[in-house]
Design an enzyme around this catalytic site. Sequence first.
Site, short mmCIF file in Angstrom:
data_model
loop_
_atom_site.label_atom_id
_atom_site.label_comp_id
_atom_site.label_asym_id
_atom_site.label_seq_id
_atom_site.Cartn_x
_atom_site.Cartn_y
_atom_site.Cartn_z
N HIS A 232 -0.69 -2.71 8.75
CA HIS A 232 0.21 -1.78 9.07
C HIS A 232 0.37 -1.62 10.47
CE1 HIS A 232 -1.76 0.31 4.87
NE2 HIS A 232 -1.61 -0.82 4.90
N GLU A 262 4.15 -8.80 -0.32
CA GLU A 262 3.45 -9.28 1.36
C GLU A 262 3.72 -10.71 1.33
OE1 GLU A 262 0.34 -6.82 2.12
OE2 GLU A 262 1.52 -5.04 1.86
N GLU A 358 -4.47 -8.18 -3.77
CA GLU A 358 -3.76 -8.56 -2.13
C GLU A 358 -4.99 -8.70 -1.42
OE1 GLU A 358 -2.10 -5.23 0.12
OE2 GLU A 358 -2.19 -4.03 -1.89
#
Length: 402
Positions: A232, A262, A358
């Site tokens: 982040h 992503e 992820e």
Amino acid sequence: MTARPDFYRFHNGEKAPLQFSDAEYESRLSKLRKTMSDMGVEAAVFSSMHNISYYSGFTYCAFGRPYALVVTPQTSVTISAGIDAGQPWRRCFGDNITYTDWQRDNYWRAIEHVAGKGKCIGYESDHLSLLQKAKLDNFLAPSRTVDLFNETMLQRMHKSEAELTLIRAGAAVADVGGFAIKDAVRIGAREIDVAMAGRDAMEVEIAKRFPDAEYRDTWVWFQSGINTDGAHNPVTSRKLERGDILSLNTFPMISGYYTALERTLFVGEVDDASLKVWEANIGAHELGMSLLKAGSSCADVTHEINAFFEAHGLLQYRTFGYGHSFGVLSHYYGREAGLELREDIDTVLQPGHVISMEPMLTIADGQPGAGGYREHDILIITEEGNENITKYPYGPAFNVIG
């Protein structure tokens, strides 16, 4: 002097088309009211962006002011601040009351007007602050309070067909942003320039697909070099250099609904140590996606991926859980914490759940293969297994650029 009301109805203009049909909102409220009845709740007072958006279609902009949705067996009423005028009514399913700031706590007076005093009141323990909980007790004088945090989360975890349609569209928009970012990557480009290319492409695509929507909050995190170490980390003006590791992260927001893409990329070339880590993370990603199916528990999936990384000597570089639920969610509201791929979550996957895979590994600066490696696909759990709705390719064959 003209009397100044504590609250009033400002139904300005006509109702706008919402993202979902009236029948969809009626279905959500019907399920909620069944839960309320089973738990003896006479009025539910929601204060979070995610529940207000989920049950009414109105996604508020707090800017320091409180908002609410009050649901009773007969009514559904959003409570909004005067600064928003008629927009909350136009953009919500059901009724709306505007509270004024002529005196403190008119917000709670408006809630009391709908919920009444002395009732059994449902609330959200994960959102209502201690200060606001004390005001709830003071203004509503509830006979009893019931925490609806878990029950509403469980309802939001199971997506309707209408939600799945929107989420599929969101994943497609995320892919559009990804391709725009890939096209913008070049030596000397700044992170901010590349990020803007992806964001702009997604906003154009959202407006094309959803011409009746309001547009807000779509964003990109595009990181390079050492800036990839955290998932982040914000965008900077760092310029891309040959051999840089990159993190591509696109986040389209459509009517409060979040989707994401992503990917790991490299500029021009990837060294052997980095390639080894990257390929191992891809192996974990592919293993994880194969495990996401009805009947699997979040904890069991997590343990299997942990074992894969441990066999490759990389488990110590894992930085967070391997995936999470999607729906009414953003980087500043919402979280269906019962559907995350972590060791301490024993939720069993069911058809209608939407979850990401992820895996991420972070190698410290100065070490061989330094950087953050992350791949992210969104999967819908089905009766047969899963449906991967992310289409942007992963891996070195497509993502070594220039």
